[in-house]
Write a protein that holds these residues in place. Sequence first.
Motif, PDB file in Angstrom:
ATOM      1  N   GLY A 289       1.288   4.988  -6.467  1.00 44.06           N
ATOM      2  CA  GLY A 289       1.025   3.889  -6.394  1.00 44.06           C
ATOM      3  C   GLY A 289       0.505   3.312  -4.969  1.00 44.06           C
ATOM      4  N   THR A 290      -0.576   2.442  -3.793  1.00 43.63           N
ATOM      5  CA  THR A 290      -1.258   2.420  -2.396  1.00 43.63           C
ATOM      6  C   THR A 290      -0.663   1.156  -2.230  1.00 43.63           C
ATOM      7  OG1 THR A 290      -2.898   3.128  -0.995  1.00 43.63           O
ATOM      8  CG2 THR A 290      -3.345   3.245  -3.180  1.00 43.63           C
ATOM      9  N   GLN A 291      -0.749   1.018  -1.457  1.00 46.00           N
ATOM     10  CA  GLN A 291      -0.691  -0.664  -1.511  1.00 46.00           C
ATOM     11  C   GLN A 291      -1.533  -1.620  -0.351  1.00 46.00           C
ATOM     12  OE1 GLN A 291       2.195  -2.876  -1.343  1.00 46.00           O
ATOM     13  NE2 GLN A 291       0.901  -4.558  -0.725  1.00 46.00           N
ATOM     14  N   VAL A 292      -1.940  -2.582  -1.242  1.00 45.04           N
ATOM     15  CA  VAL A 292      -3.375  -3.549  -0.807  1.00 45.04           C
ATOM     16  C   VAL A 292      -2.751  -5.247  -0.266  1.00 45.04           C
ATOM     17  CG1 VAL A 292      -5.491  -4.236  -1.525  1.00 45.04           C
ATOM     18  CG2 VAL A 292      -4.716  -2.220  -2.339  1.00 45.04           C
ATOM     19  N   THR A 293      -3.042  -5.262   0.957  1.00 46.22           N
ATOM     20  CA  THR A 293      -2.663  -6.255   1.428  1.00 46.22           C
ATOM     21  C   THR A 293      -4.133  -6.860   1.732  1.00 46.22           C
ATOM     22  OG1 THR A 293      -0.606  -6.235   2.269  1.00 46.22           O
ATOM     23  CG2 THR A 293      -1.567  -7.683   2.786  1.00 46.22           C
ATOM     24  N   VAL A 294      -4.139  -8.150   1.275  1.00 51.26           N
ATOM     25  CA  VAL A 294      -5.111  -8.874   1.910  1.00 51.26           C
ATOM     26  C   VAL A 294      -5.255 -10.405   2.310  1.00 51.26           C
ATOM     27  CG1 VAL A 294      -7.856 -10.062   0.865  1.00 51.26           C
ATOM     28  CG2 VAL A 294      -6.631  -8.045   0.034  1.00 51.26           C
TER      29      VAL A 294
ATOM     30  N   GLY B 286      -4.494  -0.716   2.002  1.00 49.63           N
ATOM     31  CA  GLY B 286      -4.597  -0.595   3.068  1.00 49.63           C
ATOM     32  C   GLY B 286      -4.528  -1.997   3.549  1.00 49.63           C
ATOM     33  N   LEU B 287      -4.676  -2.681   4.704  1.00 50.09           N
ATOM     34  CA  LEU B 287      -5.040  -4.102   5.310  1.00 50.09           C
ATOM     35  C   LEU B 287      -6.185  -4.035   5.389  1.00 50.09           C
ATOM     36  CD1 LEU B 287      -3.129  -6.752   5.729  1.00 50.09           C
ATOM     37  CD2 LEU B 287      -3.802  -5.807   8.094  1.00 50.09           C
ATOM     38  N   VAL B 288      -6.996  -5.657   4.854  1.00 45.77           N
ATOM     39  CA  VAL B 288      -8.538  -5.819   4.704  1.00 45.77           C
ATOM     40  C   VAL B 288      -8.556  -7.749   4.691  1.00 45.77           C
ATOM     41  CG1 VAL B 288      -8.573  -6.228   2.547  1.00 45.77           C
ATOM     42  CG2 VAL B 288     -10.733  -5.692   3.475  1.00 45.77           C
ATOM     43  N   GLN B 289      -9.278  -8.031   5.071  1.00 47.56           N
ATOM     44  CA  GLN B 289      -9.055  -9.844   5.352  1.00 47.56           C
ATOM     45  C   GLN B 289     -10.022  -9.972   4.014  1.00 47.56           C
ATOM     46  OE1 GLN B 289     -11.389 -10.871   8.656  1.00 47.56           O
ATOM     47  NE2 GLN B 289      -9.618 -11.022  10.116  1.00 47.56           N
ATOM     48  N   ALA B 290      -9.702 -10.986   4.059  1.00 52.52           N
ATOM     49  CA  ALA B 290     -10.339 -11.838   2.587  1.00 52.52           C
ATOM     50  C   ALA B 290     -11.641 -11.625   3.015  1.00 52.52           C
ATOM     51  CB  ALA B 290      -9.548 -13.337   2.615  1.00 52.52           C
ATOM     52  N   GLY B 291     -12.226 -11.417   1.231  1.00 54.60           N
ATOM     53  CA  GLY B 291     -14.006 -11.269   1.257  1.00 54.60           C
ATOM     54  C   GLY B 291     -14.319  -9.368   1.770  1.00 54.60           C
ATOM     55  N   GLY B 292     -13.375  -8.744   2.426  1.00 57.69           N
ATOM     56  CA  GLY B 292     -13.222  -7.446   2.629  1.00 57.69           C
ATOM     57  C   GLY B 292     -14.020  -6.465   0.969  1.00 57.69           C
ATOM     58  N   SER B 293     -13.644  -5.604   1.655  1.00 52.08           N
ATOM     59  CA  SER B 293     -13.640  -4.442   0.906  1.00 52.08           C
ATOM     60  C   SER B 293     -12.526  -2.948   1.064  1.00 52.08           C
ATOM     61  CB  SER B 293     -15.065  -3.384   0.439  1.00 52.08           C
ATOM     62  OG  SER B 293     -16.126  -5.238  -0.034  1.00 52.08           O
ATOM     63  N   LEU B 294     -12.356  -2.681  -0.332  1.00 45.03           N
ATOM     64  CA  LEU B 294     -12.060  -1.655   0.085  1.00 45.03           C
ATOM     65  C   LEU B 294     -12.533  -0.189  -1.407  1.00 45.03           C
ATOM     66  CD1 LEU B 294      -7.801  -1.890   0.908  1.00 45.03           C
ATOM     67  CD2 LEU B 294      -9.633  -1.046   2.425  1.00 45.03           C
TER      68      LEU B 294
ATOM     69  N   SER C 283     -15.255  -8.296  -2.431  1.00 47.67           N
ATOM     70  CA  SER C 283     -14.941  -9.937  -2.089  1.00 47.67           C
ATOM     71  C   SER C 283     -13.606  -9.849  -2.001  1.00 47.67           C
ATOM     72  CB  SER C 283     -15.942 -10.017  -2.845  1.00 47.67           C
ATOM     73  OG  SER C 283     -17.125 -10.444  -2.734  1.00 47.67           O
ATOM     74  N   LEU C 284     -13.161  -9.148  -1.741  1.00 42.48           N
ATOM     75  CA  LEU C 284     -11.402  -9.082  -2.106  1.00 42.48           C
ATOM     76  C   LEU C 284     -10.248 -10.445  -1.381  1.00 42.48           C
ATOM     77  CD1 LEU C 284     -10.373  -5.925  -1.061  1.00 42.48           C
ATOM     78  CD2 LEU C 284     -10.088  -6.736  -3.239  1.00 42.48           C
ATOM     79  N   LYS C 285      -9.330 -11.024  -2.598  1.00 42.80           N
ATOM     80  CA  LYS C 285      -9.082 -12.463  -2.015  1.00 42.80           C
ATOM     81  C   LYS C 285      -7.431 -11.837  -1.946  1.00 42.80           C
ATOM     82  CE  LYS C 285     -11.705 -13.857  -6.247  1.00 42.80           C
ATOM     83  NZ  LYS C 285     -11.465 -15.096  -7.058  1.00 42.80           N
ATOM     84  N   PRO C 286      -6.713 -12.978  -1.314  1.00 44.59           N
ATOM     85  CA  PRO C 286      -5.512 -12.959  -1.215  1.00 44.59           C
ATOM     86  C   PRO C 286      -4.453 -12.408  -2.725  1.00 44.59           C
ATOM     87  CG  PRO C 286      -6.249 -14.487   0.644  1.00 44.59           C
ATOM     88  CD  PRO C 286      -7.339 -14.505  -0.148  1.00 44.59           C
ATOM     89  N   GLU C 287      -4.585 -13.283  -3.239  1.00 43.31           N
ATOM     90  CA  GLU C 287      -4.185 -12.499  -4.848  1.00 43.31           C
ATOM     91  C   GLU C 287      -4.351 -11.292  -4.969  1.00 43.31           C
ATOM     92  OE1 GLU C 287      -6.293 -15.793  -4.106  1.00 43.31           O
ATOM     93  OE2 GLU C 287      -7.796 -15.978  -5.307  1.00 43.31           O
ATOM     94  N   ASP C 288      -5.225 -10.439  -4.322  1.00 40.74           N
ATOM     95  CA  ASP C 288      -5.051  -9.357  -4.978  1.00 40.74           C
ATOM     96  C   ASP C 288      -4.169  -8.787  -4.664  1.00 40.74           C
ATOM     97  OD1 ASP C 288      -9.512  -9.791  -4.737  1.00 40.74           O
ATOM     98  OD2 ASP C 288      -7.769  -9.576  -6.599  1.00 40.74           O
TER      99      ASP C 288
END
Length: 121
Positions: A114-119, A10-18, A85-90
């Motif tokens: 596959g599953t999309q992760v967007t930070v 899914g979509l998460v902001q930087a610093g968030g978790s999934l 601690s997700l980063k945009p580069e993840d």
Amino acid sequence: QVQLVESGGGLVQAGGSLRLSCAASGRTASSYSMGWFRQAPGKGRQFVAATKWSGITTYYADSVKGRLTISRDNAKNTVYLQMNSLKPEDTAVYYCAAGSVSGMTLVPQHWGQGTQVTVSS
């Protein structure tokens, strides 16, 4: 034959978790080492993490150590990837894989879809 189905992206902001999940099915699913790879836009597929059948021995890419944790529940034939601690580069498509450990990485024999992760930053 082993079938792998990922979920939890899914979509998460930087610093968030999934937390990603990968459900494995097939007669021999529990005998495989399991892992995760990711593919960012315009880049090749890269190893992220792996765990042997026991779930005790784990392996990580240097870029994710301390932030991502792999685990497995053999009773449910499911492997997880907790991402903190997700980063945009993840940002990438994350693929579950079943295979064998070689050195410090996983040699995949079966892939999930596959599953999309967007930070977002």
